[in-house]
Design a protein around this motif. Sequence first.
Motif, PDB file in Angstrom:
ATOM      1  N   THR A   1      13.438  36.003 -38.826  1.00 32.13           N
ATOM      2  CA  THR A   1      13.637  34.692 -39.446  1.00 32.13           C
ATOM      3  C   THR A   1      13.630  34.808 -40.963  1.00 32.13           C
ATOM      4  O   THR A   1      14.416  34.157 -41.667  1.00 32.13           O
TER       5      THR A   1
ATOM      6  N   VAL B   1      22.253  24.510 -39.732  1.00 37.65           N
ATOM      7  CA  VAL B   1      21.078  24.121 -38.943  1.00 37.65           C
ATOM      8  C   VAL B   1      20.111  25.294 -38.790  1.00 37.65           C
ATOM      9  O   VAL B   1      18.886  25.113 -38.850  1.00 37.65           O
ATOM     10  N   SER B   2      20.654  26.505 -38.620  1.00 42.19           N
ATOM     11  CA  SER B   2      19.779  27.661 -38.444  1.00 42.19           C
ATOM     12  C   SER B   2      18.975  27.954 -39.702  1.00 42.19           C
ATOM     13  O   SER B   2      17.793  28.304 -39.632  1.00 42.19           O
TER      14      SER B   2
ATOM     15  N   TYR C   1      16.333  25.412 -39.957  1.00 41.42           N
ATOM     16  CA  TYR C   1      15.287  25.758 -38.983  1.00 41.42           C
ATOM     17  C   TYR C   1      14.342  26.825 -39.531  1.00 41.42           C
ATOM     18  O   TYR C   1      13.119  26.737 -39.353  1.00 41.42           O
ATOM     19  N   THR C   2      14.894  27.836 -40.197  1.00 35.01           N
ATOM     20  CA  THR C   2      14.039  28.919 -40.694  1.00 35.01           C
ATOM     21  C   THR C   2      12.999  28.418 -41.684  1.00 35.01           C
ATOM     22  O   THR C   2      11.895  28.951 -41.758  1.00 35.01           O
TER      23      THR C   2
ATOM     24  N   ALA D   1      10.329  26.993 -39.539  1.00 37.75           N
ATOM     25  CA  ALA D   1       9.734  28.049 -38.728  1.00 37.75           C
ATOM     26  C   ALA D   1       8.823  28.951 -39.551  1.00 37.75           C
ATOM     27  O   ALA D   1       7.833  29.476 -39.045  1.00 37.75           O
TER      28      ALA D   1
ATOM     29  N   LEU E   1       9.645  19.364 -41.356  1.00 39.92           N
ATOM     30  CA  LEU E   1      10.875  19.069 -40.632  1.00 39.92           C
ATOM     31  C   LEU E   1      11.757  18.099 -41.405  1.00 39.92           C
ATOM     32  O   LEU E   1      12.969  18.291 -41.509  1.00 39.92           O
TER      33      LEU E   1
END
Length: 207
Positions: free
Chosen positions: A49, A162-163, A166-167, A170, A176
């Motif tokens: 990640t 989006v990824s 997300y990282t 994460a 969020l």
Amino acid sequence: MVVLVAGVLFAVVAVLVETCLPLLMALDWSVMSGMYTFGVANPELTAITQVWTDVLGPWPWRLAVGAVAAYLVWRGAVRQAAWALTAITAGGVLGWLVKIVTARPRPELPDPLSPALPDAAFPSGHAVAATIGAAIFVMLLRPRLSGPARALAWGIAAILAVSVAYTRVALAVHWLSDAVGGVLLGVLVLGVTTAAFARKPAPAPVS
């Protein structure tokens, strides 16, 4: 229509963040803490990640767009180059200004999973840059793509944006709502700059 919706949603999220709505704060904390626990328990995935968020961070996108803009200028497409540079720059500047206004603290954890800049959390600069950068490449390639290829390209761009968003959650360096706000701001900036650089129709001939 998409730009309008993104603008409204970004404004709503920004207001909720600024007013520290309890429901939003609870959701942010729940998601972040859950991802943090998962990250601590899975260091190998956390390392992957980290690589992903670094490779697709703001500066790689800015440098990539800058290189493409230089190529476009060389090919004589100055207007397209100016649009691309304006979009990626405006995203960074506006994201920075919103951070100053909201001054939202980042998650504070005893053992951080990833280093983070000492700036405010909202919105995620990584999410803003990835959203704008990925879309710029799709829009520049769009005339050369068929219908199915365009849909695939937009799908890949969405996954990249989006990824990256997300990282950031994460790795527990953003909430969020920071990530969501970053994507929405990216869409808004992209739409506004695209409209600003759209070619004006030629004037009608004088009869």
